[in-house]
Each structure stands twice: as C-alpha cells, then as structure tokens.
Design an enzyme around this catalytic site. Structure first.
Site, mmCIF file in Angstrom:
data_model
loop_
_atom_site.group_PDB
_atom_site.id
_atom_site.type_symbol
_atom_site.label_atom_id
_atom_site.label_comp_id
_atom_site.label_asym_id
_atom_site.label_seq_id
_atom_site.Cartn_x
_atom_site.Cartn_y
_atom_site.Cartn_z
ATOM 1 N N HIS A 1 -10.037 7.327 6.612
ATOM 2 C CA HIS A 1 -9.260 6.426 5.733
ATOM 3 C C HIS A 1 -7.789 6.613 6.096
ATOM 4 O O HIS A 1 -7.160 7.581 5.704
ATOM 5 C CB HIS A 1 -9.506 6.777 4.260
ATOM 6 N N HIS B 1 -3.859 4.672 6.904
ATOM 7 C CA HIS B 1 -2.926 3.537 6.909
ATOM 8 C C HIS B 1 -1.967 3.706 8.074
ATOM 9 O O HIS B 1 -1.193 4.668 8.104
ATOM 10 C CB HIS B 1 -2.137 3.483 5.597
ATOM 11 N N LYS C 1 -13.151 -3.293 3.749
ATOM 12 C CA LYS C 1 -12.528 -2.580 2.631
ATOM 13 C C LYS C 1 -12.325 -3.519 1.450
ATOM 14 O O LYS C 1 -11.713 -4.577 1.590
ATOM 15 C CB LYS C 1 -11.167 -2.020 3.089
ATOM 16 N N HIS D 1 -11.911 0.811 -2.872
ATOM 17 C CA HIS D 1 -10.897 1.508 -3.684
ATOM 18 C C HIS D 1 -11.370 1.371 -5.124
ATOM 19 O O HIS D 1 -11.196 0.330 -5.747
ATOM 20 C CB HIS D 1 -9.513 0.865 -3.500
ATOM 21 N N HIS E 1 -11.374 7.875 -1.201
ATOM 22 C CA HIS E 1 -10.429 8.847 -1.791
ATOM 23 C C HIS E 1 -10.786 9.240 -3.231
ATOM 24 O O HIS E 1 -10.021 9.008 -4.147
ATOM 25 C CB HIS E 1 -8.986 8.341 -1.701
ATOM 26 N N ASP F 1 -6.153 9.136 3.758
ATOM 27 C CA ASP F 1 -5.353 8.154 3.014
ATOM 28 C C ASP F 1 -3.871 8.386 3.279
ATOM 29 O O ASP F 1 -3.031 8.138 2.416
ATOM 30 C CB ASP F 1 -5.653 8.175 1.512
HETATM 31 O O1 DOR Z 1 -1.402 5.843 -2.646
HETATM 32 C C1 DOR Z 1 -1.886 4.883 -2.040
HETATM 33 N N1 DOR Z 1 -1.227 4.278 -1.023
HETATM 34 N N2 DOR Z 1 -3.084 4.407 -2.411
HETATM 35 C C2 DOR Z 1 -3.594 3.293 -1.900
HETATM 36 O O2 DOR Z 1 -4.657 2.897 -2.307
HETATM 37 C C3 DOR Z 1 -2.842 2.491 -0.908
HETATM 38 C C4 DOR Z 1 -1.874 3.319 -0.195
HETATM 39 C C5 DOR Z 1 -0.859 2.486 0.566
HETATM 40 O O3 DOR Z 1 -1.277 1.574 1.275
HETATM 41 O O4 DOR Z 1 0.328 2.771 0.464
HETATM 42 ZN ZN ZN Z 2 -5.681 3.993 1.270
#
Ligand code: DOR
Ligand code: ZN
Length: 341
Positions: A16, A18, A99, A138, A172, A244
């Site tokens: 997971h 980003h 997702k 999520h 998460h 995450d």
């Molecule tokens: O804390 C988070 N940041 N939770 C999420 O679900 C998305 C993520 C983000 O993309 O910044």
């Molecule tokens: Zn995330």
C-alpha cells in the site's frame, strides 16, 4: 560476510504505497524503489486513475522516476461502481488490484463510493470476482473518528459474504475489531502500516500536536496497537505489510488544516527490522514483508536482497521537502547493502 547483527530480507514488498505524481513523484519514488522490490501503487491522484490509458501512462511516469532501480509498480485502478466486465477485462493485464474509497473519506477520494448498496455494487464486484482482481478497501465510515473503522467492519463482512470468491483486502487496519474480522471470512485479508504498529492516538494528540503523525485512519488505542503488533509479529498468514507511506509537502502538514499521511518509505525496513528484533520475532519478518503478499496476490517480485545492520542511522529531516517519520532522530538499523538478483 554479513555478521550476526545483520538481517537479510528477500524481495520486500510494500502492499500500500502512495507515489503521487509530478515533482513529488520525481522526489520520492526512489525512496521506495531503492529498498523494496515492488509496491501496490495507490490511484488517488487528481484526477484519480480510472482508465486503462491513465494506468499505463502513470506506470510509465513511475518507471521514469525510478530510473534503473529494480522495482515493480503494481498498478491499481480507482473503483467506480459503473465498471463493467468488458471494461475490466480490457485492462486486466495492466492492473494488480482495484482500490475502493468511500466518497470524501480521505485525500483525493471525492469520486469514491457513497453508500454500500450491494445491488449497486454487484455488477462491478462480480466482474472483479470473475476476473480474480483483488479489491482493496479504505474501510472507514463518516462516523465519529475513533469509531469509523470499527463501524465499517459490518460492511466488510457484508461484502465478503456477498462475493465469497472476491479477495478483499482491508487496508491499513488500525483496530482489534479488524484483526478479529480476519478470522470470520476466508476471503478477508489485511495490510498493516509501520506507524500503526508503533503509535497510538496519544502520540499524535496526547501532548503537543504532531502533524507528521496525523493520518487516516487515525492511530487508535493501546489495545488496538497490541492486536496489530501480535498479528504482524506472529506472521499472521492473512496480513501483509503496506506502509501507506503518504508524502505531503512540509507546508501542507505544518498548516492549519493538516493533510493526512505519514511518510515512512525511507525508514520502513530499518524500523521494522528493529521492531521485529526487539520482540524476538525476526524469523517472521519475511512473511510479513513479502511471502504472505506473494501468496495472497499470486505475484512473484524480482529478486532483490536487502542487508540491514544494527548500526545507528540518523534520519534526514527532509526528503525533497517531505518530512519523514523519525526526522532528525537516530534509529538502530541501517541499510548496509542492496543486491539485485
Ligand atoms: O493518511 C492518509 N493519507 N490516509 C489515506 O487514506 C490517504 C493518504 C494520502 O493519500 O495522503
Ligand atoms: Zn493510503
């Protein structure tokens, strides 16, 4: 030869992740690609990744940012109820998962799902089940912030029951309630972040407010953290590591209206090694960090060996304008060597 104070990990996976886009992608992608063998890439860009063309183009931008590091970006699509079988079949080879975000629940999720009416979701979820595309969720309602995840558990169960062949990954997870749900349905799995193994709400808001630890779902109670820790340390077969890691520019975090997300990519393996070693569970780290994910997703990442050693590492205060977890602090393990093949 590695000494006794080293730990070797094979093909770590971040299930997971980003990586963002544009300058941010260029700045931070290598922090994952240096030490991980692959990662499940979240689709919550602006606009979200919803078409085959967008998946293919985003993967190309990620590959460009990664350069010659050995790292597979396992791509995802942003779930929409209108996806049909023909559409999903046409891009099956390009994606590893889809997702699903409840609408407006977190960063860039406005185009997500409102209400969880099974009949509305049925065509898309049946197509996914048929095409063996895992569904990452999520799982939070828009209720009271500490209860959002626990309130979502019945929705997970409803989906797991209605689509028994669909692999559903509770992303998460932060609560004991979610860990317990894993036992009730064969097709429920979970990812756990590094930060949720380490912190509780007290660390975020119990003293001076810590914006760099603010994330969604918010860290919960000590007993929740304990349940997550036990699941990870015991190499629970349905649990995978998913950082995450969610970078935001420093000014978006240290602001009135702090963006949610903890940036852990550069320190995740070192701190996991320290945590598992401290608990005498280092032999279970390979399952948590790679083997379970390979089995659950049916993927074979490229061979990559990471040698970690027990040697202090002072974490930089910033990576291209993003403040990492443990910024400026010294952690106990360092990356000694990374070997491909
Ligand atoms: O804390 C988070 N940041 N939770 C999420 O679900 C998305 C993520 C983000 O993309 O910044
Ligand atoms: Zn995330």
């Amino acid at each position: 030869m590695p000494s006794a104070s080293t730990i070797t990990l094979n093909s770590p996976l971040d299930m997971h992740l980003h990586l963002r886009d544009g300058d941010m992608l260029q700045n931070i992608a290598k922090e994952s690609a240096k030490t991980f063998s692959g990662g499940i890439i979240m689709p919550n860009l602006v606009p979200p990744v919803c078409t085959k063309e967008e998946v293919v183009a985003y993967r190309a931008r990620i590959r460009d940012a990664i350069g010659d590091e050995t790292f597979i970006p396992y791509m995802t699509l942003f779930f929409k109820p209108e996806y049909d079988h023909a559409f999903l079949e046409s891009l099956r080879e390009e994606i590893t998962a889809i997702k699903l975000y409840p609408a407006g629940i977190t960063t860039n999720s406005e185009g997500g799902v409102s209400g969880f009416d099974i009949e509305t979701l049925r065509p898309a979820l049946e197509a996914m089940s048929d095409l063996a595309i895992p569904l990452c969720i999520h799982g939070e309602t828009n209720g009271f912030v500490m209860d959002r995840e626990a309130e979502f558990v019945p929705i997970y169960e409803k989906l797991a029951q209605a689509f028994p062949k669909l692999k559903i990954i509770m992303e998460h997870i932060t609560t004991k309630a979610s860990v317990d749900a894993l036992e009730r349905f064969e097709n429920l799995y979970a990812t756990i972040t590094l930060h949720h193994l380490l912190i509780t709400l007290d660390d975020v808001a119990g003293g001076m407010l810590q914006p760099h630890l603010f994330c969604k779902p918010i860290a919960k109670r000590p007993e929740d953290r304990e349940a997550l820790l036990q699941a990870a340390l015991s190499a629970h077969p349905k649990v995978m590591f998913g950082s995450d890691s969610a970078p935001h520019p420093r000014e978006a975090k240290e602001a009135c209206g702090c963006a949610a997300g903890v940036f852990t990519a550069p320190i995740a393996l070192q701190v996991l090694a320290e945590l598992f070693a401290k608990h005498g569970a280092i032999e279970n780290l390979p399952d948590f960090i790679s083997n379970n994910a390979q089995r659950i997703y049916g993927i074979t990442p490229p061979a990559k060996k990471i040698i970690l050693e027990e040697k202090p590492f002072t974490v930089p205060t910033s990576y291209g304008g993003v403040v990492p977890m443990y910024a400026g602090e010294t952690i106990d393990y360092s990356i000694r060597e990374v070997m491909d093949g």
